[in-house]
Every structure is written in C-alpha cells, then in structure tokens.
Design an enzyme around this catalytic site. Structure first.
Site, PDB file in Angstrom:
ATOM      1  N   LYS A  82       4.279   1.440  -5.179  1.00 19.49           N
ATOM      2  CA  LYS A  82       3.143   1.257  -6.078  1.00 19.49           C
ATOM      3  C   LYS A  82       3.680   2.082  -7.335  1.00 19.49           C
ATOM      4  CE  LYS A  82      -1.030   1.205  -3.402  1.00 19.49           C
ATOM      5  NZ  LYS A  82      -2.231   2.122  -3.212  1.00 19.49           N
ATOM      6  N   ASN A 107       0.804  -1.176   0.049  1.00 17.96           N
ATOM      7  CA  ASN A 107      -0.165   0.160  -0.004  1.00 17.96           C
ATOM      8  C   ASN A 107       0.961   1.335   0.070  1.00 17.96           C
ATOM      9  OD1 ASN A 107       0.896  -0.239   2.446  1.00 17.96           O
ATOM     10  ND2 ASN A 107      -1.000   0.233   3.521  1.00 17.96           N
ATOM     11  N   CYS A 108       2.059   1.125  -0.146  1.00 20.88           N
ATOM     12  CA  CYS A 108       2.949   2.244  -0.323  1.00 20.88           C
ATOM     13  C   CYS A 108       2.865   2.881  -1.483  1.00 20.88           C
ATOM     14  CB  CYS A 108       4.413   1.706   0.310  1.00 20.88           C
ATOM     15  SG  CYS A 108       5.752   3.036  -0.172  1.00 20.88           S
ATOM     16  N   ASP A 109       2.860   4.207  -1.715  1.00 20.40           N
ATOM     17  CA  ASP A 109       2.688   4.876  -2.930  1.00 20.40           C
ATOM     18  C   ASP A 109       3.982   4.757  -3.745  1.00 20.40           C
ATOM     19  OD1 ASP A 109       0.109   5.735  -2.535  1.00 20.40           O
ATOM     20  OD2 ASP A 109       0.593   7.663  -1.656  1.00 20.40           O
TER      21      ASP A 109
END
Length: 117
Positions: A14, A9-11
């Site tokens: 991603k 879920n880390c931008d």
C-alpha cells in the site's frame, strides 16, 4: 512501467502504490492471490535479488513450513520454488523495474531507483 507484485492488503505494498501514485509514476500492480507468479518469474526474482533477500523469514507463512522446506530457501532454485508455491513468502513488494532489475521491499534505495524522494 514498473511492475509491482504483492498483496492488496499488505502495508508495504500500500505504501509503495501510494508513493508511486503520488509521484505520478505509472505502474502495474499484480496481486499474488489473483495471479500467482510462475517458476520463470520467481527464478528471475531469486537471481535478481538473491535467495536470502527474496524470502521473508519473519512471517506466518515461513513459520508454517517444515525444516526441510525452510532449508530450500538458502539456494536460488529452492527460494524460487518456495515463492512460486507460496507467493506470500516473498518480501513485498517485489518490483520489476524498466531496466529489468528486481527489488524487494520499499526502502530508500528502492525509492531512489524509482525516482521518488
């Protein structure tokens, strides 16, 4: 094949994964939550990029550490131990490249190393 360590879920993670896919680069993604790194791995990272660069001092996990724990982050072994015990302390993504080098984050220099425009 580069190995990308981070959180799903880390931008930043991603963005890295999307760029690798878009460039057609095969990679392996290792989620810290499902498979935390061992001491040997975090030592390799700390030695590869340096203690100061490996540890994310701006995040929630860092703020939860007491002053004594934070002081450990200044030395290679201390940073490696902190990241082993708290993988979300690592600046993300951590990428182990085919040539054995390690990078953290996903800026222009990392993209260039991966051959991504």
């Amino acid at each position: 094949m580069p190995k990308v360590y981070g959180l799903r879920n880390c931008d930043s993670c991603k963005t890295a994964v999307k760029a690798l896919k878009g460039a057609g680069i095969d990679y392996e993604f290792v989620d810290f939550k499902k498979m935390p790194p061992d001491t040997e791995t975090t030592m390799r990272w700390a030695e590869g990029v340096g203690a100061a660069k490996l540890v994310n001092r701006g995040g929630t996990t860092w703020r939860k550490l007491d002053e004594g724990q934070q002081a450990l982050a200044d030395a290679t072994e201390g940073a490696a131990m902190l990241v082993k015990d708290n993988p979300s302390l690592a600046k993300r993504p951590v990428i182990e490249h085919d040539d054995g080098s390690v990078t953290v984050g996903f800026d222009g220099s990392v993209k260039a190393k991966l051959g991504i425009d």
